[in-house]
Design a protein around this motif. Structure first.
Motif, PDB file in Angstrom:
ATOM      1  N   ILE A   1       0.949  -1.256  -0.061  1.00 59.42           N
ATOM      2  CA  ILE A   1      -0.041   0.084   0.141  1.00 59.42           C
ATOM      3  C   ILE A   1       0.747   1.396   0.034  1.00 59.42           C
ATOM      4  O   ILE A   1       1.913   1.306   0.676  1.00 59.42           O
ATOM      5  CB  ILE A   1      -0.926  -0.077   1.378  1.00 59.42           C
ATOM      6  CG1 ILE A   1      -2.142   1.101   1.077  1.00 59.42           C
ATOM      7  CG2 ILE A   1      -0.222   0.126   2.612  1.00 59.42           C
ATOM      8  CD1 ILE A   1      -3.248   0.787   1.874  1.00 59.42           C
ATOM      9  N   LEU A   2       0.253   2.168  -1.033  1.00 59.00           N
ATOM     10  CA  LEU A   2       1.275   3.610  -0.832  1.00 59.00           C
ATOM     11  C   LEU A   2       0.498   4.800  -0.368  1.00 59.00           C
ATOM     12  O   LEU A   2       0.977   5.618   0.178  1.00 59.00           O
ATOM     13  CB  LEU A   2       1.428   3.654  -2.474  1.00 59.00           C
ATOM     14  CG  LEU A   2       2.384   2.812  -3.186  1.00 59.00           C
ATOM     15  CD1 LEU A   2       2.514   3.309  -4.564  1.00 59.00           C
ATOM     16  CD2 LEU A   2       3.827   2.673  -2.527  1.00 59.00           C
ATOM     17  N   ASN A   3      -1.025   4.676  -0.724  1.00 53.60           N
ATOM     18  CA  ASN A   3      -1.632   5.829  -0.094  1.00 53.60           C
ATOM     19  C   ASN A   3      -2.999   5.255   0.035  1.00 53.60           C
ATOM     20  O   ASN A   3      -3.619   4.321  -0.595  1.00 53.60           O
ATOM     21  CB  ASN A   3      -1.746   6.918  -0.922  1.00 53.60           C
ATOM     22  CG  ASN A   3      -2.474   7.876  -0.697  1.00 53.60           C
ATOM     23  OD1 ASN A   3      -3.798   7.981  -0.728  1.00 53.60           O
ATOM     24  ND2 ASN A   3      -1.938   9.084  -0.057  1.00 53.60           N
ATOM     25  N   MET A   4      -3.789   5.881   1.319  1.00 53.48           N
ATOM     26  CA  MET A   4      -5.142   5.490   1.311  1.00 53.48           C
ATOM     27  C   MET A   4      -5.897   6.609   1.946  1.00 53.48           C
ATOM     28  O   MET A   4      -5.418   7.189   2.704  1.00 53.48           O
ATOM     29  CB  MET A   4      -5.224   4.351   2.424  1.00 53.48           C
ATOM     30  CG  MET A   4      -6.737   3.911   2.640  1.00 53.48           C
ATOM     31  SD  MET A   4      -6.860   2.468   3.925  1.00 53.48           S
ATOM     32  CE  MET A   4      -6.597   3.649   5.450  1.00 53.48           C
ATOM     33  N   ASN A   5      -7.140   6.929   1.296  1.00 54.05           N
ATOM     34  CA  ASN A   5      -8.107   8.028   1.912  1.00 54.05           C
ATOM     35  C   ASN A   5      -9.448   7.515   2.042  1.00 54.05           C
ATOM     36  O   ASN A   5      -9.789   6.736   1.287  1.00 54.05           O
ATOM     37  CB  ASN A   5      -8.074   8.967   0.765  1.00 54.05           C
ATOM     38  CG  ASN A   5      -6.701   9.781   0.414  1.00 54.05           C
ATOM     39  OD1 ASN A   5      -6.349  10.454   1.220  1.00 54.05           O
ATOM     40  ND2 ASN A   5      -6.264   9.275  -0.620  1.00 54.05           N
ATOM     41  N   VAL A   6      -9.822   7.769   3.272  1.00 54.91           N
ATOM     42  CA  VAL A   6     -11.197   7.695   3.783  1.00 54.91           C
ATOM     43  C   VAL A   6     -12.092   8.500   4.167  1.00 54.91           C
ATOM     44  O   VAL A   6     -11.624   9.662   4.820  1.00 54.91           O
ATOM     45  CB  VAL A   6     -11.102   6.467   4.771  1.00 54.91           C
ATOM     46  CG1 VAL A   6     -12.484   6.280   5.335  1.00 54.91           C
ATOM     47  CG2 VAL A   6     -10.337   5.301   4.611  1.00 54.91           C
ATOM     48  N   ASP A   7     -13.313   8.789   3.432  1.00 60.83           N
ATOM     49  CA  ASP A   7     -14.274   9.902   3.991  1.00 60.83           C
ATOM     50  C   ASP A   7     -15.462   9.362   4.558  1.00 60.83           C
ATOM     51  O   ASP A   7     -15.952   8.379   3.943  1.00 60.83           O
ATOM     52  CB  ASP A   7     -14.603  10.505   2.438  1.00 60.83           C
ATOM     53  CG  ASP A   7     -13.606  11.390   1.915  1.00 60.83           C
ATOM     54  OD1 ASP A   7     -12.896  12.155   2.621  1.00 60.83           O
ATOM     55  OD2 ASP A   7     -13.645  11.262   0.553  1.00 60.83           O
ATOM     56  N   TYR A   8     -15.684   9.786   5.811  1.00 62.11           N
ATOM     57  CA  TYR A   8     -16.734   9.226   6.502  1.00 62.11           C
ATOM     58  C   TYR A   8     -18.201  10.238   6.331  1.00 62.11           C
ATOM     59  O   TYR A   8     -17.963  11.252   6.323  1.00 62.11           O
ATOM     60  CB  TYR A   8     -16.409   9.296   8.060  1.00 62.11           C
ATOM     61  CG  TYR A   8     -15.304   8.363   8.304  1.00 62.11           C
ATOM     62  CD1 TYR A   8     -15.493   6.964   8.595  1.00 62.11           C
ATOM     63  CD2 TYR A   8     -13.887   8.759   8.121  1.00 62.11           C
ATOM     64  CE1 TYR A   8     -14.070   6.028   8.781  1.00 62.11           C
ATOM     65  CE2 TYR A   8     -12.656   7.864   8.699  1.00 62.11           C
ATOM     66  CZ  TYR A   8     -12.902   6.885   9.039  1.00 62.11           C
ATOM     67  OH  TYR A   8     -11.899   5.890   9.161  1.00 62.11           O
TER      68      TYR A   8
END
Length: 135
Positions: free
Chosen positions: A52-59
């Motif tokens: 994994i290089l990058n992760m974005n999460v919007d709640y």
């Protein structure tokens, strides 16, 4: 699109009464297992390829215990050695989470990224986000 149904557990519920935000990345990763299997068919960490290089999460909405969730995963982009996924979590027909993650096909032994093999690329293309939107 890949789909995984998850039954929320009591232990994932926090003191405010909804599923804790630290649980969400775990659920998203669980839904990626079919993709991991493409790159590492024997599930061996000695041969693991997906880093994994990058992760974005919007709640967007709260998620609650007692009601199953559906995790949807699409392939957003396939590069030479990396791929980007777009993900959503739904509960009772509502989108509660959306996110993206970037992985690289990585040779741990040699410590270098490698091109995504054509046979894997073909399978990933079946789950392209664009294909799902146009369907």
């Amino acid at each position: 699109m890949y789909k995984k149904v998850i039954e929320p557990r009591v232990s994932e519920t926090d003191g405010v009464g909804h599923i804790n935000n630290t649980t969400i990345p775990v659920w998203l990763e669980a839904a990626r297992n079919p993709i991991f299997k493409l790159f590492t068919p024997d599930d061996s960490f000695a041969h693991w390829k997906m880093i994994i290089l990058n992760m974005n999460v919007d709640y967007l909405n709260q998620i609650y215990f007692g009601k199953n969730v559906e995790v949807y995963t699409w392939v957003k982009r396939i590069g030479n050695s990396s791929l980007e996924l777009y993900e959503e979590i739904h509960q009772e027909g509502n989108i509660c989470v959306k996110g993206s993650v970037v992985y690289v096909n990585y040779n741990v032994e040699k410590q270098v990224s490698e091109s995504i093999p054509q046979e894997i690329r073909v399978q990933l293309e079946e789950h392209l986000l664009l294909n799902s939107i146009e369907s």
